[in-house]
Design an enzyme around this catalytic site. Structure first.
Site, PDB file in Angstrom:
ATOM      1  N   SER A 144       0.849  -1.195   0.000  1.00 26.96           N
ATOM      2  CA  SER A 144       0.000   0.000   0.000  1.00 26.96           C
ATOM      3  C   SER A 144       0.878   1.236   0.000  1.00 26.96           C
ATOM      4  CB  SER A 144      -0.908   0.024   1.229  1.00 26.96           C
ATOM      5  OG  SER A 144      -1.560   1.269   1.360  1.00 26.96           O
ATOM      6  N   TYR A 157      -1.748   0.889  10.698  1.00 30.34           N
ATOM      7  CA  TYR A 157      -1.857   0.176   9.417  1.00 30.34           C
ATOM      8  C   TYR A 157      -0.651   0.487   8.524  1.00 30.34           C
ATOM      9  CZ  TYR A 157      -3.598  -0.831   4.697  1.00 30.34           C
ATOM     10  OH  TYR A 157      -3.738  -1.299   3.407  1.00 30.34           O
TER      11      TYR A 157
END
Length: 251
Positions: A144, A157
């Protein structure tokens, strides 16, 4: 074996209900892929995904897999590779968590880290060893852009994805020259069930767009894929901003 265009005839999805993974599988099945393994926790969602892919003409099997149980990874993946060569392993599992809640409940933050990083390290190494043993194949790791620089809004995250990204890059270097190809995919904000209800970020994308980029990356044997491609420039700029400036950005 892969076809002349570098696309797989057989693949294994780790995280068999992932929207990005399933969009990718549908795209590949429409090309050449015929054998699909979906690995995930047994659930109606996993069974439904398998049935939908069978409806597209693929031979689909499921295997029980839990990212939070690394001790079971050897057996779970071994069962798949024992049935024949796998051209592509798509490592697609992960959870977003709830930043505000997880800051107050450290055990929840640990679960995010264990799923996104520790579980991926275990599964990635097991898959890589199996691919190396057969002498060919690709390992595609869904990372990501959040891992490029930790943001206040989702640093738990983001830090887990940063670890995953670094691991996948290092694994790719370790496997260079073995016949095994590792590709890291860095999507931005993806409109999906996982992000439903969140404020949409600029340059948002879709599972289908990520799937298209993955297919192109496989054809090119890319090592890193950004989705959309413009994020490469954006994140390069953000990564080099002084922290005093970065803190003031509405990110």
């Amino acid at each position: 074996m892969k076809d002349a265009f570098g696309l797989p005839q057989s693949l294994l999805v780790l995280g068999g209900t992932s929207e990005i993974a399933l969009a990718t599988v549908r795209r590949l099945v429409a090309r050449r892929t015929r054998t699909v393994w979906l690995a995930g926790r047994p659930s109606p969602a996993l069974d439904t995904a398998a049935e939908q892919l069978r409806g597209l003409g693929a031979e689909v099997r499921t295997v029980a897999f839990d990212a939070l149980d690394p001790e079971s990874h050897e057996a779970a993946l071994g069962k798949v590779f024992a049935e024949g060569d796998i051209d592509l392993v798509l490592l697609a599992f992960g959870i977003l968590g709830d930043q505000a809640h997880d800051e107050r409940e450290p055990l929840n933050a640990v679960r995010v880290a264990q799923t996104n990083y520790t579980g991926a390290v275990s599964a990635g190494l097991v898959a890589a060893r199996s691919l190396q043993a057969q002498g060919h194949g690709s390992l595609v790791v869904l990372s990501s852009v959040a891992g490029e620089r930790a943001r206040r809004a989702n640093f738990i995250y983001g830090s887990s994805k940063a670890g995953l990204d670094a691991f996948a890059q290092g694994l790719g270097d370790a496997l260079h020259g073995t016949g095994v190809h590792v590709m890291v995919v860095r999507p931005g904000f993806v409109r999906s069930r996982m992000t439903e209800g969140l404020a949409e970020a600029p340059l948002a994308t879709t599972p289908e767009a990520v799937a298209t980029a993955i297919e192109l990356g496989l054809r090119r044997r890319s090592e890193t894929v950004w989705v959309p491609g413009a994020l490469r420039v954006v994140m390069s700029a953000l990564r080099h901003l002084p922290r005093t400036v970065f803190r003031r950005l509405p990110v």
